[in-house]
Design a protein around this motif. Structure first.
Motif, PDB file in Angstrom:
ATOM      1  N   CYS A  40       0.850  -1.203   0.000  1.00  0.00           N
ATOM      2  CA  CYS A  40       0.000   0.000   0.000  1.00  0.00           C
ATOM      3  C   CYS A  40       0.879   1.244   0.000  1.00  0.00           C
ATOM      4  O   CYS A  40       1.905   1.295   0.677  1.00  0.00           O
ATOM      5  N   GLU A  42       0.141   3.948   1.335  1.00  0.00           N
ATOM      6  CA  GLU A  42      -0.047   4.685   2.574  1.00  0.00           C
ATOM      7  C   GLU A  42       0.613   3.983   3.771  1.00  0.00           C
ATOM      8  O   GLU A  42       1.369   4.590   4.524  1.00  0.00           O
ATOM      9  N   CYS A  43       0.308   2.701   3.957  1.00  0.00           N
ATOM     10  CA  CYS A  43       0.761   1.992   5.158  1.00  0.00           C
ATOM     11  C   CYS A  43       1.847   0.947   4.888  1.00  0.00           C
ATOM     12  O   CYS A  43       2.318   0.279   5.830  1.00  0.00           O
ATOM     13  N   ASP A  44       2.200   0.744   3.619  1.00  0.00           N
ATOM     14  CA  ASP A  44       3.229  -0.237   3.237  1.00  0.00           C
ATOM     15  C   ASP A  44       2.843  -1.667   3.604  1.00  0.00           C
ATOM     16  O   ASP A  44       3.706  -2.555   3.716  1.00  0.00           O
ATOM     17  N   TRP A  45       1.554  -1.911   3.798  1.00  0.00           N
ATOM     18  CA  TRP A  45       1.109  -3.278   4.092  1.00  0.00           C
ATOM     19  C   TRP A  45       0.901  -4.040   2.782  1.00  0.00           C
ATOM     20  O   TRP A  45       0.677  -3.448   1.732  1.00  0.00           O
ATOM     21  N   HIS A  64      -6.183  -5.084   1.110  1.00  0.00           N
ATOM     22  CA  HIS A  64      -5.161  -5.269   2.129  1.00  0.00           C
ATOM     23  C   HIS A  64      -5.192  -6.704   2.670  1.00  0.00           C
ATOM     24  O   HIS A  64      -6.268  -7.319   2.790  1.00  0.00           O
ATOM     25  N   ALA A  68      -4.138  -5.886   8.811  1.00  0.00           N
ATOM     26  CA  ALA A  68      -3.491  -4.646   8.359  1.00  0.00           C
ATOM     27  C   ALA A  68      -3.705  -3.546   9.389  1.00  0.00           C
ATOM     28  O   ALA A  68      -4.758  -3.482  10.053  1.00  0.00           O
ATOM     29  N   ARG A  70      -4.143   0.466  10.788  1.00  0.00           N
ATOM     30  CA  ARG A  70      -5.032   1.546  10.318  1.00  0.00           C
ATOM     31  C   ARG A  70      -4.375   2.251   9.141  1.00  0.00           C
ATOM     32  O   ARG A  70      -3.208   2.647   9.198  1.00  0.00           O
ATOM     33  N   CYS A  71      -5.125   2.405   8.081  1.00  0.00           N
ATOM     34  CA  CYS A  71      -4.600   2.991   6.847  1.00  0.00           C
ATOM     35  C   CYS A  71      -5.565   4.065   6.367  1.00  0.00           C
ATOM     36  O   CYS A  71      -6.792   3.856   6.371  1.00  0.00           O
ATOM     37  N   GLU A  72      -5.008   5.173   5.950  1.00  0.00           N
ATOM     38  CA  GLU A  72      -5.851   6.272   5.462  1.00  0.00           C
ATOM     39  C   GLU A  72      -6.578   5.877   4.198  1.00  0.00           C
ATOM     40  O   GLU A  72      -7.690   6.331   3.936  1.00  0.00           O
ATOM     41  N   ARG A  74      -7.819   2.933   3.510  1.00  0.00           N
ATOM     42  CA  ARG A  74      -8.990   2.142   3.884  1.00  0.00           C
ATOM     43  C   ARG A  74      -9.966   2.919   4.747  1.00  0.00           C
ATOM     44  O   ARG A  74     -11.174   2.698   4.693  1.00  0.00           O
TER      45      ARG A  74
END
Length: 408
Positions: A40, A42-45, A64, A68, A70-72, A74
């Motif tokens: 991702c 945003e979160c690199d997941w 995701h 995962a 918390r990601c902006e 999602r």
């Protein structure tokens, strides 16, 4: 659900495109034995490519992996309608010959565009924002200002029925037909309907009493055209018009209920509005000139009236001064009207009584001898009057003949 991810070898990819935006096939990362290195932005997941059919849409998106953080991306709360609209906007912009990218952010992070459409020569960038969630007028106006400061054009799209910010920013409302037809633009675009008097030199259509601003006489027609909502038309045509610069956002300048509102219009409607606006300016320039003339005339009449009232006041003061001094002095040739007492005989103007009255009022010139008094009644008075008449006049040596009584 996201459409953009980061590939460990090829960098940023867009799974809505068949070549992933980097010249590779989707099959190279879809259901492979060894998971593709997708993360991702945003979160690199870790992400997985998912294929799903939704009505007429053949969806490819990234999801995701489990657990995962918390990601902006999602947490944005984007529903299926939001994702489908972004797909449509990007597809229509690419069909018009522009490039389109999802989730393009500013270098300083002040804004993030759902779809950033860029012209082939790179001279124009338009942010196509799908705003399905509720937002305040203040917030959306601030976001529009940030785009403007970065020299990025913006258009907001929504399917909400109640949109308080639709008139405050460049935006349109869309609707999806129930039978599965193309998405339609139902509000936010406008057309101008011109209307003029038959004789533009004389306006005879306006029934408002304040249009002349108190000016007497006919005035030229300033135009009676109005802005009307455009009929629904396909979203594809609207996005193509934005890309070709055939339509532009414009703050309306004419109309009682539409002035100041943002609408998407064409060049032709802008020119029609400009013609009416110039006629309005010319009319009120004429009104200002006529008002200036009428004000000068009114001031002249007021000055003449004040001068007349001052003359009357001066005359009254002179009359009061004359009454205080024992008589009323009026201009030469003017006399005070006096009522004759009841029972008193009418006298001629040249008689001694009239002269005595004039002398009492101060009308006789100075140096003139006072008039002779009326003879007393009786025979002795009559004889004295006859003797006085028999005396010679001044400058005549001949004596006056005596009066003969016809009874003797």
């Amino acid at each position: 659900m996201v459409f953009v991810g980061v590939h460990g070898e090829r960098g940023r990819i867009d799974v809505t495109q068949a070549d992933l935006g980097c010249g590779q096939d989707r099959e190279s990362i879809y259901k492979t034995k060894r998971p593709a290195p997708l993360t991702c932005y945003e979160c690199d997941w870790r992400l997985h490519l998912v294929h799903k059919t939704h009505g007429a849409y053949d969806l490819w998106f990234l999801r995701h992996a489990s657990k995962a953080p918390r990601c902006e991306a999602r947490a944005a709360g984007e529903g299926m309608a939001h994702h489908l609209l972004k797909l449509d906007l990007a597809h229509h912009a690419r069909a018009a010959g522009w490039s389109a990218e999802y989730e393009v952010a500013a270098p300083d992070g002040s804004w993030r565009a759902d779809v950033m459409a860029t012209s082939p020569d790179g001279s124009r960038r338009v942010a196509l924002e799908a705003q399905m969630a509720s937002i305040s007028v203040t917030d959306i106006d601030a976001r529009t200002t940030r785009y403007s400061e970065a020299s990025v054009e913006v258009c907001w799209f929504t399917d909400r029925k109640t949109v308080p910010w639709l008139d405050h920013v460049p935006s349109v409302r869309i609707a999806r037909p129930g039978e599965g037809g193309p998405v339609q633009v139902t509000a936010g675009a406008a057309r101008f309907e011109p209307k003029w008097c038959e004789d533009r030199a004389v306006c005879d259509l306006c029934e408002c009493e304040d249009c002349g601003a108190g000016v007497d006489g006919p005035l030229p027609c300033e135009g009676h055209g109005t802005w009307e909502p455009a009929a629904p038309f396909p979203l594809e045509r609207f996005v193509a018009a934005i890309c070709t610069n055939a339509t532009r956002p414009h703050r309306l300048r004419v109309g009682w209920g539409t002035k100041g509102k943002w609408r998407w219009i064409t060049r032709r409607y802008f020119e029609l509005e400009e013609e009416q606006l110039q006629a309005h300016i010319r009319k009120y320039q004429i009104v200002e000139r006529l008002l200036a003339v009428q004000q000068r005339q009114h001031k002249a009449r007021q000055a003449a009236e004040q001068e007349h009232l001052a003359a009357i006041e001066a005359l009254l003061q002179r009359q009061k001064a004359g009454q205080a001094g024992g008589g009323v002095r009026l201009p030469r040739g003017r006399h005070l009207p006096q009522r004759r007492p009841r029972g008193q005989p009418r006298v001629r103007h040249g008689s001694a009584r009239v002269r005595t009255r004039k002398a009492a009022c101060g009308h006789l010139p100075r140096g003139r001898p006072p008039p002779r008094a009326a003879p007393p009644p009786g025979l002795s008075g009559l004889l004295r009057c006859l003797r006085a008449r028999a005396q010679p006049r001044r400058g005549s040596g001949r004596p006056r003949p005596a009066h003969r009584d016809p009874h003797h």
